[in-house]
Each structure stands twice: as C-alpha cells, then as structure tokens.
Scaffold this motif. Structure first.
Motif, PDB file in Angstrom:
ATOM      1  N   GLY A 184       0.793  -1.219   0.000  1.00 42.16           N
ATOM      2  CA  GLY A 184       0.000   0.000   0.000  1.00 42.16           C
ATOM      3  C   GLY A 184       0.826   1.269   0.000  1.00 42.16           C
ATOM      4  N   MET A 185       2.036   1.208   0.561  1.00 40.15           N
ATOM      5  CA  MET A 185       2.863   2.410   0.694  1.00 40.15           C
ATOM      6  C   MET A 185       3.790   2.638  -0.488  1.00 40.15           C
ATOM      7  SD  MET A 185       3.846   2.271   4.753  1.00 40.15           S
ATOM      8  CE  MET A 185       4.730   3.844   4.665  1.00 40.15           C
ATOM      9  N   LEU A 186       4.090   1.612  -1.259  1.00 46.67           N
ATOM     10  CA  LEU A 186       5.019   1.791  -2.388  1.00 46.67           C
ATOM     11  C   LEU A 186       4.574   2.876  -3.368  1.00 46.67           C
ATOM     12  CD1 LEU A 186       6.240  -1.836  -3.210  1.00 46.67           C
ATOM     13  CD2 LEU A 186       7.592   0.087  -2.354  1.00 46.67           C
ATOM     14  N   PRO A 187       3.283   2.946  -3.762  1.00 47.84           N
ATOM     15  CA  PRO A 187       2.880   4.048  -4.650  1.00 47.84           C
ATOM     16  C   PRO A 187       3.050   5.428  -4.029  1.00 47.84           C
ATOM     17  CG  PRO A 187       1.271   2.281  -4.737  1.00 47.84           C
ATOM     18  CD  PRO A 187       2.200   1.958  -3.603  1.00 47.84           C
ATOM     19  N   LEU A 188       3.059   5.521  -2.703  1.00 44.34           N
ATOM     20  CA  LEU A 188       3.282   6.811  -2.053  1.00 44.34           C
ATOM     21  C   LEU A 188       4.724   7.263  -2.174  1.00 44.34           C
ATOM     22  CD1 LEU A 188       1.233   6.230   1.244  1.00 44.34           C
ATOM     23  CD2 LEU A 188       0.481   7.352  -0.862  1.00 44.34           C
ATOM     24  N   PHE A 189       5.628   6.328  -2.490  1.00 43.54           N
ATOM     25  CA  PHE A 189       7.049   6.638  -2.618  1.00 43.54           C
ATOM     26  C   PHE A 189       7.527   6.553  -4.065  1.00 43.54           C
ATOM     27  CE2 PHE A 189       6.560   5.330   1.789  1.00 43.54           C
ATOM     28  CZ  PHE A 189       7.263   6.323   2.454  1.00 43.54           C
ATOM     29  N   GLY A 190       6.599   6.662  -5.012  1.00 46.39           N
ATOM     30  CA  GLY A 190       6.991   6.778  -6.408  1.00 46.39           C
ATOM     31  C   GLY A 190       6.940   5.507  -7.215  1.00 46.39           C
ATOM     32  N   VAL A 191       6.637   4.359  -6.597  1.00 42.02           N
ATOM     33  CA  VAL A 191       6.480   3.118  -7.365  1.00 42.02           C
ATOM     34  C   VAL A 191       5.019   3.042  -7.794  1.00 42.02           C
ATOM     35  CG1 VAL A 191       6.711   0.611  -7.357  1.00 42.02           C
ATOM     36  CG2 VAL A 191       8.317   2.013  -6.049  1.00 42.02           C
ATOM     37  N   SER A 192       4.745   3.334  -9.064  1.00 40.87           N
ATOM     38  CA  SER A 192       3.392   3.559  -9.551  1.00 40.87           C
ATOM     39  C   SER A 192       2.832   4.818  -8.870  1.00 40.87           C
ATOM     40  CB  SER A 192       2.493   2.341  -9.303  1.00 40.87           C
ATOM     41  OG  SER A 192       1.274   2.492 -10.016  1.00 40.87           O
ATOM     42  N   SER A 193       1.547   5.073  -8.986  1.00 39.14           N
ATOM     43  CA  SER A 193       0.973   6.292  -8.428  1.00 39.14           C
ATOM     44  C   SER A 193      -0.529   6.129  -8.268  1.00 39.14           C
ATOM     45  CB  SER A 193       1.262   7.485  -9.342  1.00 39.14           C
ATOM     46  OG  SER A 193       0.575   8.638  -8.905  1.00 39.14           O
ATOM     47  N   TYR A 194      -1.059   6.743  -7.211  1.00 37.11           N
ATOM     48  CA  TYR A 194      -2.499   6.756  -6.993  1.00 37.11           C
ATOM     49  C   TYR A 194      -3.175   7.908  -7.731  1.00 37.11           C
ATOM     50  CZ  TYR A 194      -1.751   3.433  -3.158  1.00 37.11           C
ATOM     51  OH  TYR A 194      -1.418   2.323  -2.424  1.00 37.11           O
ATOM     52  N   ALA A 195      -2.388   8.828  -8.309  1.00 32.79           N
ATOM     53  CA  ALA A 195      -2.947  10.028  -8.929  1.00 32.79           C
ATOM     54  C   ALA A 195      -3.260   9.844 -10.409  1.00 32.79           C
ATOM     55  CB  ALA A 195      -1.971  11.199  -8.759  1.00 32.79           C
ATOM     56  N   LYS A 196      -3.090   8.655 -10.938  1.00 35.99           N
ATOM     57  CA  LYS A 196      -3.254   8.441 -12.376  1.00 35.99           C
ATOM     58  C   LYS A 196      -4.702   8.515 -12.799  1.00 35.99           C
ATOM     59  CE  LYS A 196      -1.335   7.267 -16.355  1.00 35.99           C
ATOM     60  NZ  LYS A 196      -0.307   8.103 -17.023  1.00 35.99           N
ATOM     61  N   VAL A 197      -5.610   7.972 -11.977  1.00 34.30           N
ATOM     62  CA  VAL A 197      -7.024   7.940 -12.341  1.00 34.30           C
ATOM     63  C   VAL A 197      -7.856   8.478 -11.181  1.00 34.30           C
ATOM     64  CG1 VAL A 197      -6.796   5.998 -13.941  1.00 34.30           C
ATOM     65  CG2 VAL A 197      -7.213   5.548 -11.523  1.00 34.30           C
ATOM     66  N   SER A 198      -9.105   8.802 -11.484  1.00 34.72           N
ATOM     67  CA  SER A 198      -9.980   9.416 -10.476  1.00 34.72           C
ATOM     68  C   SER A 198     -10.361   8.448  -9.375  1.00 34.72           C
ATOM     69  CB  SER A 198     -11.245   9.944 -11.153  1.00 34.72           C
ATOM     70  OG  SER A 198     -11.954   8.888 -11.792  1.00 34.72           O
ATOM     71  N   MET A 199     -10.295   7.134  -9.625  1.00 34.18           N
ATOM     72  CA  MET A 199     -10.626   6.137  -8.608  1.00 34.18           C
ATOM     73  C   MET A 199      -9.481   5.892  -7.634  1.00 34.18           C
ATOM     74  SD  MET A 199     -13.773   5.165  -9.248  1.00 34.18           S
ATOM     75  CE  MET A 199     -14.016   3.563  -8.500  1.00 34.18           C
ATOM     76  N   CYS A 200      -8.340   6.555  -7.844  1.00 41.46           N
ATOM     77  CA  CYS A 200      -7.194   6.500  -6.931  1.00 41.46           C
ATOM     78  C   CYS A 200      -6.638   5.083  -6.776  1.00 41.46           C
ATOM     79  CB  CYS A 200      -7.569   7.065  -5.550  1.00 41.46           C
ATOM     80  SG  CYS A 200      -8.180   8.759  -5.603  1.00 41.46           S
ATOM     81  N   LEU A 201      -6.497   4.386  -7.877  1.00 37.52           N
ATOM     82  CA  LEU A 201      -5.896   3.059  -7.879  1.00 37.52           C
ATOM     83  C   LEU A 201      -4.549   3.124  -8.594  1.00 37.52           C
ATOM     84  CD1 LEU A 201      -9.025   0.880  -8.704  1.00 37.52           C
ATOM     85  CD2 LEU A 201      -7.908   1.153  -6.496  1.00 37.52           C
ATOM     86  N   PRO A 202      -3.603   2.266  -8.243  1.00 35.69           N
ATOM     87  CA  PRO A 202      -2.262   2.333  -8.851  1.00 35.69           C
ATOM     88  C   PRO A 202      -2.264   1.804 -10.273  1.00 35.69           C
ATOM     89  CG  PRO A 202      -2.385   0.489  -7.339  1.00 35.69           C
ATOM     90  CD  PRO A 202      -3.693   1.218  -7.204  1.00 35.69           C
ATOM     91  N   MET A 203      -2.647   2.647 -11.225  1.00 36.00           N
ATOM     92  CA  MET A 203      -2.705   2.238 -12.625  1.00 36.00           C
ATOM     93  C   MET A 203      -1.561   2.803 -13.455  1.00 36.00           C
ATOM     94  SD  MET A 203      -6.730   2.282 -13.665  1.00 36.00           S
ATOM     95  CE  MET A 203      -7.908   1.149 -12.925  1.00 36.00           C
ATOM     96  N   ASP A 204      -0.610   3.437 -12.811  1.00 36.39           N
ATOM     97  CA  ASP A 204       0.534   4.000 -13.531  1.00 36.39           C
ATOM     98  C   ASP A 204       1.529   2.880 -13.832  1.00 36.39           C
ATOM     99  OD1 ASP A 204       2.509   5.493 -14.624  1.00 36.39           O
ATOM    100  OD2 ASP A 204       2.951   6.671 -12.833  1.00 36.39           O
ATOM    101  N   ILE A 205       1.760   2.607 -15.107  1.00 36.02           N
ATOM    102  CA  ILE A 205       2.699   1.549 -15.518  1.00 36.02           C
ATOM    103  C   ILE A 205       3.734   2.109 -16.490  1.00 36.02           C
ATOM    104  CG2 ILE A 205       1.117  -0.376 -15.133  1.00 36.02           C
ATOM    105  CD1 ILE A 205       0.434  -0.254 -18.111  1.00 36.02           C
ATOM    106  N   GLU A 206       4.051   3.387 -16.336  1.00 33.26           N
ATOM    107  CA  GLU A 206       4.969   4.031 -17.265  1.00 33.26           C
ATOM    108  C   GLU A 206       6.400   3.510 -17.130  1.00 33.26           C
ATOM    109  OE1 GLU A 206       4.009   5.983 -19.694  1.00 33.26           O
ATOM    110  OE2 GLU A 206       1.944   5.737 -19.015  1.00 33.26           O
ATOM    111  N   THR A 207       6.823   3.182 -15.926  1.00 34.00           N
ATOM    112  CA  THR A 207       8.190   2.716 -15.702  1.00 34.00           C
ATOM    113  C   THR A 207       8.193   1.204 -15.515  1.00 34.00           C
ATOM    114  OG1 THR A 207       8.061   2.975 -13.294  1.00 34.00           O
ATOM    115  CG2 THR A 207       8.740   4.900 -14.592  1.00 34.00           C
ATOM    116  N   PRO A 208       9.323   0.530 -15.817  1.00 28.82           N
ATOM    117  CA  PRO A 208       9.394  -0.930 -15.603  1.00 28.82           C
ATOM    118  C   PRO A 208       9.153  -1.323 -14.147  1.00 28.82           C
ATOM    119  CG  PRO A 208      11.206  -0.175 -16.995  1.00 28.82           C
ATOM    120  CD  PRO A 208      10.522   1.052 -16.488  1.00 28.82           C
TER     121      PRO A 208
END
Length: 516
Positions: free
Chosen positions: A318-342
């Motif tokens: 749960g905390m990894l997206p808060l430290f830059g691994v994926s992101s909760y800010a990608k979509v309005s539902m606040c789910l980690p859908m950022d897959i831009e980086t490997p």
C-alpha cells in the motif's frame, strides 16, 4: 505578458490585472504559481500554463470571457474549459454584448433577405447572374476590392476554444462514477460493507468467549474489508460533491492527500483481505486433516506471527505508490494504474500474481476440505451436502471478484488494455468489493457461533434475553454430550483410543461446520 520559466513566482495578487487593458496573451508556463487571479483576465485571448504543476485549479471560468486558446498542464483543466465554452452565456460578456446575436447559417440567410427587402424565394446578391459570370480573381483587377460588408454581419459565429492537452484514456472528461447506476451502486455497496464488518468487529470484541484462532483471524478479515468499505465511501463522497463539474476539481483531488489515503486503503485493505482469506482457509484445512493430532493445531501465538507478516507485506504494497512506485494520482478512482516505468509495471504484475496465487490456494484447500469431510470415518455425513454448498458459495464469490479484474488488469499491465477506464469502473465498483460485502456474512454473521455471541451481546443490553438463554442451553448440552462421549469411549477396551480420537475429530468437525 510573459512570465515563463520564473520558478520563484508563486503568487500573483488577486487585483494585479484589475482595471488594466489586457493582457491579451498570458504565459505562466514553468512557474510555481498555485492559482491565477480571479479578476482582471477578461481580455486574455491566449493562455499558456504548461509545466505549471502547482497550478492545480483554474480561476472562475466566467472571468475568462475572451479566451480562445489555452495550452495547459493538465488535461482535466481542458475538460472544464471545453465544457464551459459549450454552455457559456455570451450575453453576459461585455466583449461580445454589442447587440450582436449568435445564430446558425439559416438564421443569417433569413436576416440578410429581410434587410435587402427580399422574400424567402429571393436570390441573394452574390448568386445573381452578374456576379456569377464575373471572375473575381486578382488577375482581373479585383484583387484589392473588399467585398465584405460589416453592416450585413447580423450574426456572429459562436467562438471556438482550442485547448491542449486533450483528455486521454486514463482521464476522460466525466465524473468519478461515470455512470448514473454506478453512483447508486457505490453507496449501497459501501454502506453494506461498512455495516457488516463493523458489526463483526463489535460482536467479536465484546464477546465473553475465549479468543480462538478462527475468531482472531475473523477480526483481521473484518478490519481489512472495512478498509475497502471506507475507500468506497471516500470515492462516493467526492463523486457526490463534484457531480457535473469534476474536471474543475480533478487535479486537486487526484494529487491531494485524500486520494492518496483512499488509494492506500484500497490496496492495503484488498491485499490484507486476500492474505487473511488464504490464512483462514489454510488453517481450516490444517485443522481438519490433523483432527486426530490436537498438538499440531495452530495456536494463537502462531496465528499472530502469521498475521504480523501479512500486515508487513500488505502495508508495503500500500505504501510503495506513495514513494513513487506507480501512483495513486493516475485515475480518479485513486488506484495504482501507472505503468509508465518498468518498476511500476513489475509492481502491478506482482500484486496481480499475489491475488491469483491466493485464489488458487483457497480453491485447492476447499476441495481438500470437502474430500476430507467425505471420509467414511467422519461421523454425520448427512451434513456433507450443506458444507459443500457453503464452500461452493465461498469459491464462487472469490472467483467473481478476482477473475474479471485480474484478466483485464494483467492485459493492461502488459500495455495491451482490453477495456477503457470508463468501463473498468463497472468492475471496480461491482466486482472489486464483492468479497468485502460477502465475507462478514459468509464467514461470521451467518454462522451459529456468531449468532450466539450476538444474542449474548444484545442480552447484556437488555433485549433478546430468551434467545440468548436458548443458545446458552444448547452450548451447555453440546459440551456435556461431548464430554460424556469421550468418557464412555475411553473406558472401553481395545478400541478406546481410536474412538476417543474419532470423538475428538467429531468435535473439531462440529466447530468447522459452525464457522463455515
């Protein structure tokens, strides 16, 4: 006015442009501005605010009367501007309130005919033979002639607005819920999940019975599912408050602490629920298959160690997206859908594999449990069908929750999306929280042990005392019957040990049936 690349520019006074003529072009790109002045921007025709990441909200849109072109940082701001441009009322705009009227081509034709005194069948001037036979080109000497007559411009075309960046697949121009029926469903589901799991926690914490391993694990499951209910409540509340104008608040929400907290609850609660479900299933399978060996049963300290490890794993996820691994800010539902980086892509795939692996473990364990209770040495085989049906419901709800989400999420993780974010909201609202709503009922509220605890709690509060007495009497008789059976079997020669073991096995099977 060009203020571009002024990294130290954070504030423009709200009255800085009031009473001034212009600016026609305002460039605040790559600045640290957090907001634009709410007044004095009526003359701005072109607005540049690219790479202005701190500018998360726009000024009142009615103050941008003359805006024709905007190049911004966030596509949701373009959604807001384009929606406003479509519905804005030009009659209140001083720049265009000069007795001009906005009308379509048919209106213009009718008004020109009225001015030149013609009727509906009158041919316009430019359609007369004289003009149609003349080549109005520069080669014939008409290059400098202006055939535009402003006095005939009774209608002005509604001004268009060009805005970049446009909406993308992750942030379409829509409200959080997307569909009207989802707006209703999300409230129903989150209330059901919160009420059910709070009830389980309340009854479990106030129970006078000894804290057993199943009860301990049930409390963890209820807390995890409660987190999912709170997450849905946060999403539903923001959707209700921003309905119809979410684009104006999208960046403030998605990049704010509220969305981060909601995203953390969704990942932490979801993964802890999956982990606890797997632990409960493994514990039941281990207890039934080792019913003859009481010393091998899981004890409370061991269960606490297992759940402590689960908490660490799920908190990390749960905390990894808060430290830059994926992101909760990608979509309005606040789910980690950022897959831009490997790294972000690997994180999402890891979560999905964790969930799929847990589902396989649950299915295999329940099949083994069913095979175990069908063993001829187990007593009261008439209850096998009821147990099998209950297990089938548990596996079905797990499958209904996991299968569609995992399938589409894995395809999206490999950058081959098979479904849009708009349609994925149906899965996230109707399928993602299924377990959170069903678990408190299937694992607790519908069981005999929970009903006994609930009636005891209500009896202490002064109600349902007769029901509580009935459950206490049944529990007392059941314990005496088991003790009597064990005593009589132990006195018999030759088969005493085996029968005592079978009686003990029967006792554990009874407990398993109560919990399932």
């Amino acid at each position: 006015m060009v203020l571009k690349n002024n990294r130290n520019l954070r504030v423009i006074h709200r009255y800085a442009f009031e009473g001034a003529t212009g600016p026609g072009v305002l460039d605040v790109s790559a600045t640290a501005l957090t907001k634009l002045p709410p007044q004095g921007l009526e003359s701005v025709l072109v607005l540049f605010a690219q790479s202005a990441y701190a500018l998360k909200s726009l000024p009142p849109l009615q103050g941008l009367w003359s805006l024709r072109e905007a190049h911004l940082t966030y596509n949701s701001h373009c959604c807001a501007l384009l929606s406003w441009n479509t519905h804005r009322d030009f009659s209140i705009n001083p720049a265009y309130n000069n007795d001009s009227t906005y009308c379509d081509e048919s209106d213009q034709l009718a008004r020109v005919q009225r001015v030149i005194g013609g009727s509906a069948d009158t041919t316009l001037v430019m359609d007369m033979p004289f003009f149609s036979d003349v080549d109005l080109s520069e080669d014939e000497g008409f290059g400098d002639v202006n055939f535009h007559y402003p006095e005939l411009d009774f209608c002005q075309t509604r001004p268009t607005l060009v805005c970049t960046p446009e909406a993308d697949a992750f942030n379409p121009c829509e409200d959080i819920a997307g569909f009207s029926f989802l707006r209703v469903a999300i409230w129903f589901i989150n209330i059901l999940a919160i009420t059910g799991n709070l009830t389980v926690l309340l009854v479990s914490f106030t129970s006078r019975n000894k804290l057993t391993v199943p009860r301990f694990l049930m409390c963890h499951l209820a807390f995890a599912d409660l987190c999912i209910g709170i997450y849905l409540l946060m999403i539903a509340t923001v959707d209700f408050r921003t309905q119809g104008h979410y684009s104006q608040h999208a960046i403030e929400w998605q990049t704010g602490s509220g969305c981060s907290a909601a995203g953390f609850l969704s990942v932490f609660g979801g993964e802890l629920s999956v982990y606890t479900l797997s632990t409960i299933t493994l514990e039941r399978w281990h207890t039934i298959t080792n019913a003859l060996q009481i010393e091998r049963h899981l004890v409370l300290t061991q269960a606490a160690s297992i759940m402590a490890a689960g908490w660490i794993i799920c908190l990390g996820m749960g905390m990894l997206p808060l430290f830059g691994v994926s992101s909760y800010a990608k979509v309005s539902m606040c789910l980690p859908m950022d897959i831009e980086t490997p790294l972000a892509q690997a994180f999402i795939i890891l979560i999905l594999l964790f969930n799929v692996g847990a589902f396989v473990v649950v299915c295999v364990c329940y099949v083994l449990i069913y095979l175990a209770v069908k063993n001829p040495e187990f007593p009261r085989r008439s209850a096998d069908t009821k147990i099998a049906k209950r297990m089938a419901v548990l596996i079905f709800t797990d499958f209904l929750c996991m299968a569609p989400i995992s399938f589409f999420a894995i395809s999206a993780a490999f950058k081959v999306p098979l479904i849009t974010v708009t349609n994925s909201k149906i899965l996230l609202v109707l399928f993602f929280p299924i377990n959170s709503c069903a678990n408190p009922f299937l694992y607790a509220i519908f069981t005999k042990a929970f009903r006994k605890d609930a009636y005891q709690l209500m009896s202490a509060m002064g109600c349902c005392k007769s029901k509580a007495s009935v459950y206490r009497m049944k529990a007392y008789c059941s314990e005496n019957a088991i003790k009597s059976n064990l005593g009589s079997n132990n006195k018999e020669s030759g088969t005493g040990g085996r029968r005592a073991a079978v009686a003990g096995q029967s006792h554990h099977l009874k407990e398993e049936r109560e919990l399932t």
